[in-house]
Design an enzyme around this catalytic site. Structure first.
Site, PDB file in Angstrom:
ATOM      1  N   ASP A 260       0.851  -1.189   0.000  1.00 28.17           N
ATOM      2  CA  ASP A 260       0.000   0.000   0.000  1.00 28.17           C
ATOM      3  C   ASP A 260       0.891   1.245   0.000  1.00 28.17           C
ATOM      4  OD1 ASP A 260      -3.232   0.531   0.946  1.00 28.17           O
ATOM      5  OD2 ASP A 260      -1.818   2.206   1.047  1.00 28.17           O
TER       6      ASP A 260
ATOM      7  N   ASN B 299     -13.014  -3.108   2.422  1.00 28.73           N
ATOM      8  CA  ASN B 299     -13.968  -2.019   2.574  1.00 28.73           C
ATOM      9  C   ASN B 299     -14.951  -2.017   1.406  1.00 28.73           C
ATOM     10  OD1 ASN B 299     -12.580  -1.079   4.873  1.00 28.73           O
ATOM     11  ND2 ASN B 299     -11.138   0.056   3.607  1.00 28.73           N
TER      12      ASN B 299
ATOM     13  N   VAL C 210     -11.130   2.990  -3.776  1.00 28.01           N
ATOM     14  CA  VAL C 210     -10.757   2.448  -5.092  1.00 28.01           C
ATOM     15  C   VAL C 210     -11.752   1.338  -5.419  1.00 28.01           C
ATOM     16  CG1 VAL C 210      -8.983   1.321  -6.462  1.00 28.01           C
ATOM     17  CG2 VAL C 210      -8.315   2.997  -4.719  1.00 28.01           C
TER      18      VAL C 210
ATOM     19  N   HIS D 221     -10.339  -5.165  -3.159  1.00 30.96           N
ATOM     20  CA  HIS D 221      -8.991  -5.390  -2.648  1.00 30.96           C
ATOM     21  C   HIS D 221      -9.078  -5.765  -1.179  1.00 30.96           C
ATOM     22  CE1 HIS D 221     -10.078  -1.136  -2.449  1.00 30.96           C
ATOM     23  NE2 HIS D 221      -9.455  -1.098  -1.274  1.00 30.96           N
ATOM     24  N   MET D 222      -8.150  -6.602  -0.777  1.00 34.56           N
ATOM     25  CA  MET D 222      -8.033  -7.010   0.616  1.00 34.56           C
ATOM     26  C   MET D 222      -6.810  -6.317   1.199  1.00 34.56           C
ATOM     27  SD  MET D 222      -7.701 -10.908   1.880  1.00 34.56           S
ATOM     28  CE  MET D 222      -9.407 -11.237   1.438  1.00 34.56           C
ATOM     29  N   HIS D 223      -7.045  -5.497   2.232  1.00 37.16           N
ATOM     30  CA  HIS D 223      -5.916  -4.920   2.973  1.00 37.16           C
ATOM     31  C   HIS D 223      -5.361  -6.002   3.890  1.00 37.16           C
ATOM     32  CE1 HIS D 223      -6.827  -0.539   2.283  1.00 37.16           C
ATOM     33  NE2 HIS D 223      -8.040  -1.023   2.083  1.00 37.16           N
TER      34      HIS D 223
HETATM   35  P1  AMP Z   1      -9.829   1.583   0.222  1.00 39.15           P
HETATM   36  O1  AMP Z   1      -9.947   2.876   0.964  1.00 39.15           O
HETATM   37  O2  AMP Z   1     -10.233   0.380   1.011  1.00 39.15           O
HETATM   38  O3  AMP Z   1     -10.504   1.652  -1.143  1.00 39.15           O
HETATM   39  O4  AMP Z   1      -8.275   1.388  -0.014  1.00 39.15           O
HETATM   40  C1  AMP Z   1      -7.575   1.849  -1.110  1.00 39.15           C
HETATM   41  C2  AMP Z   1      -6.125   1.731  -0.771  1.00 39.15           C
HETATM   42  O5  AMP Z   1      -5.364   1.867  -1.965  1.00 39.15           O
HETATM   43  C3  AMP Z   1      -5.604   2.812   0.187  1.00 39.15           C
HETATM   44  O6  AMP Z   1      -5.072   2.186   1.357  1.00 39.15           O
HETATM   45  C4  AMP Z   1      -4.540   3.527  -0.616  1.00 39.15           C
HETATM   46  O7  AMP Z   1      -3.456   3.929   0.174  1.00 39.15           O
HETATM   47  C5  AMP Z   1      -4.155   2.481  -1.647  1.00 39.15           C
HETATM   48  N1  AMP Z   1      -3.591   3.010  -2.854  1.00 39.15           N
HETATM   49  C6  AMP Z   1      -4.088   4.005  -3.625  1.00 39.15           C
HETATM   50  N2  AMP Z   1      -3.299   4.218  -4.682  1.00 39.15           N
HETATM   51  C7  AMP Z   1      -2.285   3.330  -4.590  1.00 39.15           C
HETATM   52  C8  AMP Z   1      -1.128   3.059  -5.370  1.00 39.15           C
HETATM   53  N3  AMP Z   1      -0.855   3.744  -6.483  1.00 39.15           N
HETATM   54  N4  AMP Z   1      -0.288   2.075  -4.976  1.00 39.15           N
HETATM   55  C9  AMP Z   1      -0.557   1.375  -3.852  1.00 39.15           C
HETATM   56  N5  AMP Z   1      -1.621   1.578  -3.070  1.00 39.15           N
HETATM   57  C10 AMP Z   1      -2.473   2.552  -3.424  1.00 39.15           C
END
Ligand code: AMP
Length: 114
Positions: free
Chosen positions: A30, A87, A96, A100-102
């Site tokens: 991330d 989320n 985004v 995606h899985m954090h």
């Molecule tokens: P969410 O808020 O669950 O949609 O998480 C989106 C995640 O994507 C956030 O933790 C961001 O920091 C991460 N993110 C956004 N752009 C990038 C990128 N270019 N490379 C890596 N992570 C990213």
């Protein structure tokens, strides 16, 4: 669906620290880490939200979890513990719209979330 930043990462149009890749899954760090270990596991298939996952994609979602399991071992946080977070939409904090899985670890994580 329009391309998100994650499609651009999959297509190597923007850089990312790639931790794992196969035909179906990509994992990368991330860009704004919230813990000493914080990476994302995504399917290459651009599913917008958890609400859009179909029953025939159950195996794909399972592979995301197994990829996280493999990588937390490599990152040394499997035994200490970690958290998997997905989320969904506005109240869930999704920014985004490509599922995606954090994977967060490397410190004690508070609960419940704010
Ligand atoms: P969410 O808020 O669950 O949609 O998480 C989106 C995640 O994507 C956030 O933790 C961001 O920091 C991460 N993110 C956004 N752009 C990038 C990128 N270019 N490379 C890596 N992570 C990213």
């Amino acid at each position: 669906m329009s391309d998100t930043i994650f499609t651009k990462i999959i297509n190597r149009e923007i850089p990312a620290e790639i931790l794992y890749e196969d035909d179906e899954i990509l994992a990368f760090s991330d860009v704004s880490p919230q813990a000493p270990v914080h990476f994302l596991v995504i399917p290459k298939l651009p599913i917008e939200t958890i609400n859009d996952i179909q029953p025939n994609q159950a195996e794909l979602i399972g592979k995301m979890v197994l990829t996280a399991q493999k990588l937390v071992k490599e990152q040394g946080v499997a035994e200490g513990g970690y958290r998997l977070v997905m989320n969904c939409n506005e109240d869930g904090g999704q920014t985004v719209f490509h599922i995606h899985m954090h994977v967060l670890g490397g410190r004690a994580l508070s609960w419940p979330p704010g």
